[in-house]
Design a protein around this motif. Structure first.
Motif, PDB file in Angstrom:
ATOM      1  N   GLY A   7      34.568  -5.542  29.299  1.00 33.31           N
ATOM      2  CA  GLY A   7      35.435  -4.619  29.853  1.00 33.31           C
ATOM      3  C   GLY A   7      35.724  -5.388  31.154  1.00 33.31           C
ATOM      4  N   PRO A   8      36.159  -5.067  32.284  1.00 35.24           N
ATOM      5  CA  PRO A   8      36.603  -5.972  33.368  1.00 35.24           C
ATOM      6  C   PRO A   8      35.132  -6.945  33.796  1.00 35.24           C
ATOM      7  CG  PRO A   8      37.091  -3.523  33.887  1.00 35.24           C
ATOM      8  CD  PRO A   8      36.277  -3.635  32.619  1.00 35.24           C
ATOM      9  N   ASP A   9      35.701  -8.215  34.070  1.00 33.52           N
ATOM     10  CA  ASP A   9      34.245  -8.705  34.096  1.00 33.52           C
ATOM     11  C   ASP A   9      33.582  -8.882  35.413  1.00 33.52           C
ATOM     12  OD1 ASP A   9      35.868 -12.134  34.513  1.00 33.52           O
ATOM     13  OD2 ASP A   9      36.567 -10.144  35.210  1.00 33.52           O
ATOM     14  N   PHE A  10      33.220  -7.844  35.932  1.00 34.20           N
ATOM     15  CA  PHE A  10      32.459  -7.791  37.063  1.00 34.20           C
ATOM     16  C   PHE A  10      30.934  -7.844  36.851  1.00 34.20           C
ATOM     17  CE2 PHE A  10      36.254  -5.426  37.995  1.00 34.20           C
ATOM     18  CZ  PHE A  10      36.792  -6.285  38.705  1.00 34.20           C
ATOM     19  N   PRO A  11      30.444  -7.040  35.828  1.00 36.69           N
ATOM     20  CA  PRO A  11      29.149  -7.046  35.536  1.00 36.69           C
ATOM     21  C   PRO A  11      29.068  -7.861  34.269  1.00 36.69           C
ATOM     22  CG  PRO A  11      29.725  -5.088  34.899  1.00 36.69           C
ATOM     23  CD  PRO A  11      31.005  -5.624  35.382  1.00 36.69           C
ATOM     24  N   THR A  12      27.663  -8.546  34.030  1.00 36.36           N
ATOM     25  CA  THR A  12      27.285  -9.275  32.760  1.00 36.36           C
ATOM     26  C   THR A  12      26.048  -8.144  32.567  1.00 36.36           C
ATOM     27  OG1 THR A  12      25.903 -10.916  33.893  1.00 36.36           O
ATOM     28  CG2 THR A  12      28.115 -11.300  33.306  1.00 36.36           C
ATOM     29  N   LEU A  13      25.745  -8.358  31.132  1.00 34.45           N
ATOM     30  CA  LEU A  13      24.823  -7.495  30.504  1.00 34.45           C
ATOM     31  C   LEU A  13      23.858  -8.252  29.926  1.00 34.45           C
ATOM     32  CD1 LEU A  13      23.860  -4.343  29.234  1.00 34.45           C
ATOM     33  CD2 LEU A  13      25.550  -5.211  27.223  1.00 34.45           C
ATOM     34  N   ARG A  14      22.527  -8.118  29.912  1.00 27.30           N
ATOM     35  CA  ARG A  14      21.329  -8.923  29.456  1.00 27.30           C
ATOM     36  C   ARG A  14      20.839  -7.937  28.408  1.00 27.30           C
ATOM     37  NH1 ARG A  14      17.211 -13.394  31.299  1.00 27.30           N
ATOM     38  NH2 ARG A  14      16.279 -13.752  29.174  1.00 27.30           N
ATOM     39  N   ASN A  15      20.904  -8.111  27.115  1.00 27.97           N
ATOM     40  CA  ASN A  15      20.134  -7.014  25.975  1.00 27.97           C
ATOM     41  C   ASN A  15      18.718  -7.698  25.658  1.00 27.97           C
ATOM     42  OD1 ASN A  15      19.835  -5.248  24.391  1.00 27.97           O
ATOM     43  ND2 ASN A  15      21.157  -6.212  22.795  1.00 27.97           N
ATOM     44  N   TYR A  16      17.650  -7.068  25.792  1.00 27.00           N
ATOM     45  CA  TYR A  16      16.432  -7.372  25.376  1.00 27.00           C
ATOM     46  C   TYR A  16      16.318  -6.568  24.105  1.00 27.00           C
ATOM     47  CZ  TYR A  16      15.749  -9.056  30.186  1.00 27.00           C
ATOM     48  OH  TYR A  16      16.027  -9.706  31.386  1.00 27.00           O
ATOM     49  N   PRO A  17      16.009  -7.326  22.932  1.00 30.23           N
ATOM     50  CA  PRO A  17      15.685  -6.737  21.873  1.00 30.23           C
ATOM     51  C   PRO A  17      14.025  -6.271  21.619  1.00 30.23           C
ATOM     52  CG  PRO A  17      15.618  -9.040  21.529  1.00 30.23           C
ATOM     53  CD  PRO A  17      16.030  -8.903  22.863  1.00 30.23           C
ATOM     54  N   GLU A  18      14.078  -5.217  22.469  1.00 28.27           N
ATOM     55  CA  GLU A  18      12.523  -4.717  22.136  1.00 28.27           C
ATOM     56  C   GLU A  18      12.449  -3.002  22.227  1.00 28.27           C
ATOM     57  OE1 GLU A  18      11.725  -4.751  27.091  1.00 28.27           O
ATOM     58  OE2 GLU A  18      11.491  -6.579  26.069  1.00 28.27           O
ATOM     59  N   LEU A  19      11.495  -2.524  22.152  1.00 22.91           N
ATOM     60  CA  LEU A  19      11.284  -1.010  22.027  1.00 22.91           C
ATOM     61  C   LEU A  19      10.703  -0.374  22.965  1.00 22.91           C
ATOM     62  CD1 LEU A  19      10.991  -0.387  18.135  1.00 22.91           C
ATOM     63  CD2 LEU A  19      12.951  -0.074  19.540  1.00 22.91           C
ATOM     64  N   PRO A  20      11.162   0.344  23.990  1.00 19.31           N
ATOM     65  CA  PRO A  20      12.525   0.920  23.551  1.00 19.31           C
ATOM     66  C   PRO A  20      13.234  -0.275  24.307  1.00 19.31           C
ATOM     67  CG  PRO A  20      11.175   1.984  25.694  1.00 19.31           C
ATOM     68  CD  PRO A  20      10.390   0.907  24.791  1.00 19.31           C
ATOM     69  N   PRO A  21      14.529  -0.035  23.679  1.00 18.70           N
ATOM     70  CA  PRO A  21      15.704  -0.984  24.249  1.00 18.70           C
ATOM     71  C   PRO A  21      15.852  -0.925  25.840  1.00 18.70           C
ATOM     72  CG  PRO A  21      16.456   0.571  22.594  1.00 18.70           C
ATOM     73  CD  PRO A  21      15.201   0.948  22.915  1.00 18.70           C
ATOM     74  N   ARG A  22      16.109  -2.017  26.051  1.00 23.90           N
ATOM     75  CA  ARG A  22      16.213  -2.437  27.756  1.00 23.90           C
ATOM     76  C   ARG A  22      17.553  -3.398  27.955  1.00 23.90           C
ATOM     77  NH1 ARG A  22      13.235  -6.400  31.268  1.00 23.90           N
ATOM     78  NH2 ARG A  22      12.507  -7.183  29.613  1.00 23.90           N
ATOM     79  N   VAL A  23      18.379  -3.129  28.783  1.00 26.33           N
ATOM     80  CA  VAL A  23      19.250  -4.076  29.205  1.00 26.33           C
ATOM     81  C   VAL A  23      19.351  -4.080  30.566  1.00 26.33           C
ATOM     82  CG1 VAL A  23      20.888  -3.255  27.380  1.00 26.33           C
ATOM     83  CG2 VAL A  23      21.066  -1.995  29.507  1.00 26.33           C
ATOM     84  N   GLU A  24      19.863  -5.131  31.074  1.00 29.27           N
ATOM     85  CA  GLU A  24      20.060  -5.498  32.753  1.00 29.27           C
ATOM     86  C   GLU A  24      21.302  -5.829  32.851  1.00 29.27           C
ATOM     87  OE1 GLU A  24      17.053  -8.344  33.840  1.00 29.27           O
ATOM     88  OE2 GLU A  24      15.375  -7.030  33.602  1.00 29.27           O
ATOM     89  N   TYR A  25      21.833  -5.557  34.094  1.00 30.35           N
ATOM     90  CA  TYR A  25      23.191  -5.771  34.513  1.00 30.35           C
ATOM     91  C   TYR A  25      23.110  -6.748  35.617  1.00 30.35           C
ATOM     92  CZ  TYR A  25      24.884  -2.149  31.345  1.00 30.35           C
ATOM     93  OH  TYR A  25      24.864  -1.227  30.370  1.00 30.35           O
ATOM     94  N   GLN A  26      24.070  -7.594  35.751  1.00 30.31           N
ATOM     95  CA  GLN A  26      24.271  -8.639  36.996  1.00 30.31           C
ATOM     96  C   GLN A  26      25.631  -8.760  37.174  1.00 30.31           C
ATOM     97  OE1 GLN A  26      22.393 -12.571  36.139  1.00 30.31           O
ATOM     98  NE2 GLN A  26      22.708 -13.180  38.152  1.00 30.31           N
ATOM     99  N   LEU A  27      25.954  -8.697  38.724  1.00 24.41           N
ATOM    100  CA  LEU A  27      27.442  -9.126  39.046  1.00 24.41           C
ATOM    101  C   LEU A  27      27.665 -10.679  38.688  1.00 24.41           C
ATOM    102  CD1 LEU A  27      27.825  -7.218  42.516  1.00 24.41           C
ATOM    103  CD2 LEU A  27      28.845  -6.587  40.283  1.00 24.41           C
ATOM    104  N   THR A  28      29.084 -10.780  38.261  1.00 24.46           N
ATOM    105  CA  THR A  28      29.456 -11.880  38.113  1.00 24.46           C
ATOM    106  C   THR A  28      30.121 -12.489  39.525  1.00 24.46           C
ATOM    107  OG1 THR A  28      31.800 -11.255  37.552  1.00 24.46           O
ATOM    108  CG2 THR A  28      30.046 -11.533  35.606  1.00 24.46           C
ATOM    109  N   ASP A  29      30.754 -13.662  39.579  1.00 22.49           N
ATOM    110  CA  ASP A  29      31.184 -14.198  40.714  1.00 22.49           C
ATOM    111  C   ASP A  29      32.521 -13.117  41.094  1.00 22.49           C
ATOM    112  OD1 ASP A  29      29.306 -16.194  40.871  1.00 22.49           O
ATOM    113  OD2 ASP A  29      30.804 -17.567  40.095  1.00 22.49           O
TER     114      ASP A  29
END
Length: 71
Positions: A7-29
């Motif tokens: 979508g709009p490039d404000f956050p980036t997403l880090r996907n961790y392939p583990e159970l339970p699923p986990r993601v982290e978001y981080q703001l771009t510049d």
């Protein structure tokens, strides 16, 4: 593994392939560049919300009187 948000490039997403699923978001510049204007807007809201609420209340009361008097 960093994956750009689809979508709009404000956050980036880090996907961790583990159970339970986990993601982290981080703001771009670009996302960080929004923080100062957003802080100004939230400061304006903080400083004026009581006036805004009073205006809404006065408007609603005037509309109610108009509705009541036309019945």
């Amino acid at each position: 593994m960093w994956i750009p948000y689809k979508g709009p490039d404000f956050p980036t997403l880090r996907n961790y392939p583990e159970l339970p699923p986990r993601v982290e978001y981080q703001l771009t510049d670009r996302g960080h560049s929004m923080l100062k204007p957003l802080a100004g807007f939230t400061a304006w809201i903080r400083d004026t919300w009581q006036d805004i609420e009073a205006s809404r209340k006065a408007f609603d009361e005037a509309a109610e009187k108009k509705t009541t008097s036309s019945r």
